[in-house]
Design a protein around this motif. Structure first.
Motif, PDB file in Angstrom:
ATOM      1  N   GLY A   1     -18.378 -36.796 -14.634  1.00  0.00           N
ATOM      2  CA  GLY A   1     -17.232 -36.900 -15.848  1.00  0.00           C
ATOM      3  C   GLY A   1     -15.946 -36.956 -15.109  1.00  0.00           C
ATOM      4  O   GLY A   1     -15.708 -36.777 -13.724  1.00  0.00           O
ATOM      5  N   ASN A   2     -14.952 -37.223 -15.955  1.00  0.00           N
ATOM      6  CA  ASN A   2     -13.577 -37.048 -15.319  1.00  0.00           C
ATOM      7  C   ASN A   2     -13.004 -35.756 -15.309  1.00  0.00           C
ATOM      8  O   ASN A   2     -12.638 -35.078 -16.414  1.00  0.00           O
ATOM      9  N   TYR A   3     -12.634 -35.257 -14.043  1.00  0.00           N
ATOM     10  CA  TYR A   3     -11.847 -34.148 -13.848  1.00  0.00           C
ATOM     11  C   TYR A   3     -10.524 -34.399 -13.273  1.00  0.00           C
ATOM     12  O   TYR A   3     -10.472 -34.884 -11.924  1.00  0.00           O
ATOM     13  N   ALA A   4      -9.511 -34.105 -13.858  1.00  0.00           N
ATOM     14  CA  ALA A   4      -8.225 -34.248 -13.292  1.00  0.00           C
ATOM     15  C   ALA A   4      -7.762 -32.902 -12.908  1.00  0.00           C
ATOM     16  O   ALA A   4      -7.641 -31.885 -13.299  1.00  0.00           O
ATOM     17  N   PRO A   5      -7.216 -33.163 -11.622  1.00  0.00           N
ATOM     18  CA  PRO A   5      -6.800 -31.890 -10.827  1.00  0.00           C
ATOM     19  C   PRO A   5      -5.307 -31.514 -11.548  1.00  0.00           C
ATOM     20  O   PRO A   5      -4.556 -32.284 -11.947  1.00  0.00           O
ATOM     21  N   MET A   6      -5.343 -30.189 -11.755  1.00  0.00           N
ATOM     22  CA  MET A   6      -4.073 -29.693 -12.663  1.00  0.00           C
ATOM     23  C   MET A   6      -2.961 -29.001 -11.782  1.00  0.00           C
ATOM     24  O   MET A   6      -1.893 -29.298 -11.634  1.00  0.00           O
ATOM     25  N   ALA A   7      -3.759 -27.938 -11.019  1.00  0.00           N
ATOM     26  CA  ALA A   7      -2.981 -27.107  -9.983  1.00  0.00           C
ATOM     27  C   ALA A   7      -3.804 -26.469  -9.087  1.00  0.00           C
ATOM     28  O   ALA A   7      -4.836 -26.648  -9.126  1.00  0.00           O
ATOM     29  N   MET A   8      -3.245 -25.860  -8.211  1.00  0.00           N
ATOM     30  CA  MET A   8      -3.915 -24.917  -7.296  1.00  0.00           C
ATOM     31  C   MET A   8      -3.135 -23.470  -7.385  1.00  0.00           C
ATOM     32  O   MET A   8      -2.194 -23.262  -7.761  1.00  0.00           O
ATOM     33  N   HIS A   9      -4.036 -22.560  -6.916  1.00  0.00           N
ATOM     34  CA  HIS A   9      -3.600 -21.084  -6.890  1.00  0.00           C
ATOM     35  C   HIS A   9      -2.550 -21.156  -5.988  1.00  0.00           C
ATOM     36  O   HIS A   9      -2.738 -21.604  -4.865  1.00  0.00           O
ATOM     37  N   PRO A  10      -1.285 -20.283  -6.355  1.00  0.00           N
ATOM     38  CA  PRO A  10      -0.235 -20.271  -5.534  1.00  0.00           C
ATOM     39  C   PRO A  10      -0.375 -19.782  -4.023  1.00  0.00           C
ATOM     40  O   PRO A  10       0.281 -19.796  -3.053  1.00  0.00           O
ATOM     41  N   PHE A  11      -1.451 -18.801  -3.924  1.00  0.00           N
ATOM     42  CA  PHE A  11      -1.678 -18.185  -2.610  1.00  0.00           C
ATOM     43  C   PHE A  11      -2.825 -18.440  -1.773  1.00  0.00           C
ATOM     44  O   PHE A  11      -3.154 -18.158  -0.810  1.00  0.00           O
ATOM     45  N   ASP A  12      -4.105 -18.816  -2.738  1.00  0.00           N
ATOM     46  CA  ASP A  12      -5.243 -19.209  -2.269  1.00  0.00           C
ATOM     47  C   ASP A  12      -5.383 -20.703  -2.065  1.00  0.00           C
ATOM     48  O   ASP A  12      -5.732 -21.277  -3.332  1.00  0.00           O
ATOM     49  N   VAL A  13      -5.492 -21.144  -0.914  1.00  0.00           N
ATOM     50  CA  VAL A  13      -5.764 -22.905  -0.978  1.00  0.00           C
ATOM     51  C   VAL A  13      -7.235 -23.222  -1.140  1.00  0.00           C
ATOM     52  O   VAL A  13      -7.403 -24.396  -1.382  1.00  0.00           O
ATOM     53  N   ALA A  14      -7.821 -22.281  -1.348  1.00  0.00           N
ATOM     54  CA  ALA A  14      -9.306 -22.720  -1.792  1.00  0.00           C
ATOM     55  C   ALA A  14      -9.558 -22.640  -3.233  1.00  0.00           C
ATOM     56  O   ALA A  14     -10.738 -22.768  -3.721  1.00  0.00           O
ATOM     57  N   THR A  15      -8.722 -22.471  -3.986  1.00  0.00           N
ATOM     58  CA  THR A  15      -8.932 -22.464  -5.552  1.00  0.00           C
ATOM     59  C   THR A  15      -7.891 -23.444  -6.014  1.00  0.00           C
ATOM     60  O   THR A  15      -6.763 -23.690  -5.891  1.00  0.00           O
ATOM     61  N   VAL A  16      -8.710 -24.300  -6.871  1.00  0.00           N
ATOM     62  CA  VAL A  16      -8.169 -25.564  -7.547  1.00  0.00           C
ATOM     63  C   VAL A  16      -8.433 -25.492  -9.032  1.00  0.00           C
ATOM     64  O   VAL A  16      -9.442 -24.981  -9.317  1.00  0.00           O
ATOM     65  N   TYR A  17      -7.486 -25.816  -9.766  1.00  0.00           N
ATOM     66  CA  TYR A  17      -7.958 -26.071 -11.340  1.00  0.00           C
ATOM     67  C   TYR A  17      -7.826 -27.351 -11.851  1.00  0.00           C
ATOM     68  O   TYR A  17      -6.896 -27.984 -11.412  1.00  0.00           O
ATOM     69  N   LEU A  18      -9.093 -27.685 -12.278  1.00  0.00           N
ATOM     70  CA  LEU A  18      -9.498 -28.931 -12.835  1.00  0.00           C
ATOM     71  C   LEU A  18      -9.359 -29.044 -14.296  1.00  0.00           C
ATOM     72  O   LEU A  18      -9.674 -27.882 -14.925  1.00  0.00           O
ATOM     73  N   TRP A  19      -9.108 -30.179 -14.748  1.00  0.00           N
ATOM     74  CA  TRP A  19      -9.050 -30.145 -16.385  1.00  0.00           C
ATOM     75  C   TRP A  19     -10.208 -31.346 -16.861  1.00  0.00           C
ATOM     76  O   TRP A  19     -10.316 -32.309 -16.237  1.00  0.00           O
ATOM     77  N   SER A  20     -11.186 -30.840 -17.384  1.00  0.00           N
ATOM     78  CA  SER A  20     -12.259 -31.590 -17.916  1.00  0.00           C
ATOM     79  C   SER A  20     -11.808 -32.414 -19.160  1.00  0.00           C
ATOM     80  O   SER A  20     -11.597 -31.832 -19.918  1.00  0.00           O
ATOM     81  N   GLN A  21     -11.623 -33.702 -19.059  1.00  0.00           N
ATOM     82  CA  GLN A  21     -10.982 -34.688 -19.996  1.00  0.00           C
ATOM     83  C   GLN A  21     -12.195 -34.870 -20.927  1.00  0.00           C
ATOM     84  O   GLN A  21     -11.683 -35.255 -22.031  1.00  0.00           O
ATOM     85  N   ARG A  22     -13.490 -34.795 -20.867  1.00  0.00           N
ATOM     86  CA  ARG A  22     -14.361 -34.829 -21.660  1.00  0.00           C
ATOM     87  C   ARG A  22     -14.474 -33.694 -22.600  1.00  0.00           C
ATOM     88  O   ARG A  22     -14.511 -33.865 -23.887  1.00  0.00           O
ATOM     89  N   ASP A  23     -14.308 -32.646 -21.952  1.00  0.00           N
ATOM     90  CA  ASP A  23     -14.792 -31.386 -22.885  1.00  0.00           C
ATOM     91  C   ASP A  23     -13.291 -30.622 -23.103  1.00  0.00           C
ATOM     92  O   ASP A  23     -13.419 -29.378 -23.745  1.00  0.00           O
ATOM     93  N   ASP A  24     -12.082 -30.931 -22.630  1.00  0.00           N
ATOM     94  CA  ASP A  24     -10.874 -30.208 -23.055  1.00  0.00           C
ATOM     95  C   ASP A  24     -10.846 -29.069 -22.499  1.00  0.00           C
ATOM     96  O   ASP A  24     -10.311 -28.109 -23.393  1.00  0.00           O
ATOM     97  N   HIS A  25     -11.201 -28.735 -21.449  1.00  0.00           N
ATOM     98  CA  HIS A  25     -10.945 -27.204 -20.866  1.00  0.00           C
ATOM     99  C   HIS A  25     -10.782 -27.261 -19.442  1.00  0.00           C
ATOM    100  O   HIS A  25     -11.050 -28.257 -18.735  1.00  0.00           O
TER     101      HIS A  25
END
Length: 170
Positions: free
Chosen positions: A144-168
């Motif tokens: 599925g399509n997961y769009a990167p949104m942001a990263m944790h400001p202090f932890d470079v191992a944490t990425v926030y993705l947006w599921s374009q199919r499920d809207d979460h």
């Protein structure tokens, strides 16, 4: 010390090939507002920007694969052109974002494939040549399509993705 930057105006120049950004700068050291014009060899694509450690970064829609950067603690009146790490590989199916994490500008890209999704993360090094370091290249078994949104400001191992199919967020 700190600076406050207020964009006063934006003007295209040289038959729409370059541009000038006029700003008002407040310095906490002097307590005075000053006016500065910053010249760019290409047009700024939009006014969305990232500020980090006194440097402002703009995406550039008129020229693919570059960012514009200006350090407000320098005496320069020019933007620097920073090549994105995946240029010229500009697949229209990539989902990308610029964000900050761990004190660095980060470039995050995903590509949905038939059997998995590939995530790549680069860090813009704090050096004179604005080089990129590839931190992660991970394939994970979700489709599925997961769009990167942001990263944790202090932890470079944490990425926030947006599921374009499920809207979460993932």
């Amino acid at each position: 010390s700190f600076k406050v930057i207020r964009i006063a105006s934006y003007q295209v120049t040289n038959d729409y090939l370059s541009s000038d950004l006029s700003v008002l700068l407040y310095s906490s050291e002097t307590g005075v507002w000053t006016f500065k014009v910053i010249h760019s060899p290409i047009q700024i694509g939009n006014m969305y920007n990232i500020n980090l450690n006194g440097t402002i970064y703009f995406g550039c829609l008129s020229v693919r694969g570059v960012l514009l950067a200006h350090d407000f603690y320098s005496e320069s009146d020019q933007f620097r052109v920073v090549q994105l790490p995946d240029y010229p590989d500009h697949n229209k199916d990539y989902k990308r974002t610029l964000t900050t994490s761990g004190g660095f500008v980060m470039y995050v890209r995903t590509l949905a494939k038939k059997e998995d999704t590939v995530l790549k993360i680069w860090r813009l090094m704090n050096n004179d040549d604005y080089s990129w370091e590839l931190l992660w290249e991970v394939g994970f078994p979700i489709t599925g399509n997961y769009a990167p949104m942001a990263m944790h400001p202090f932890d470079v191992a944490t990425v926030y993705l947006w599921s374009q199919r499920d809207d979460h967020l993932v």
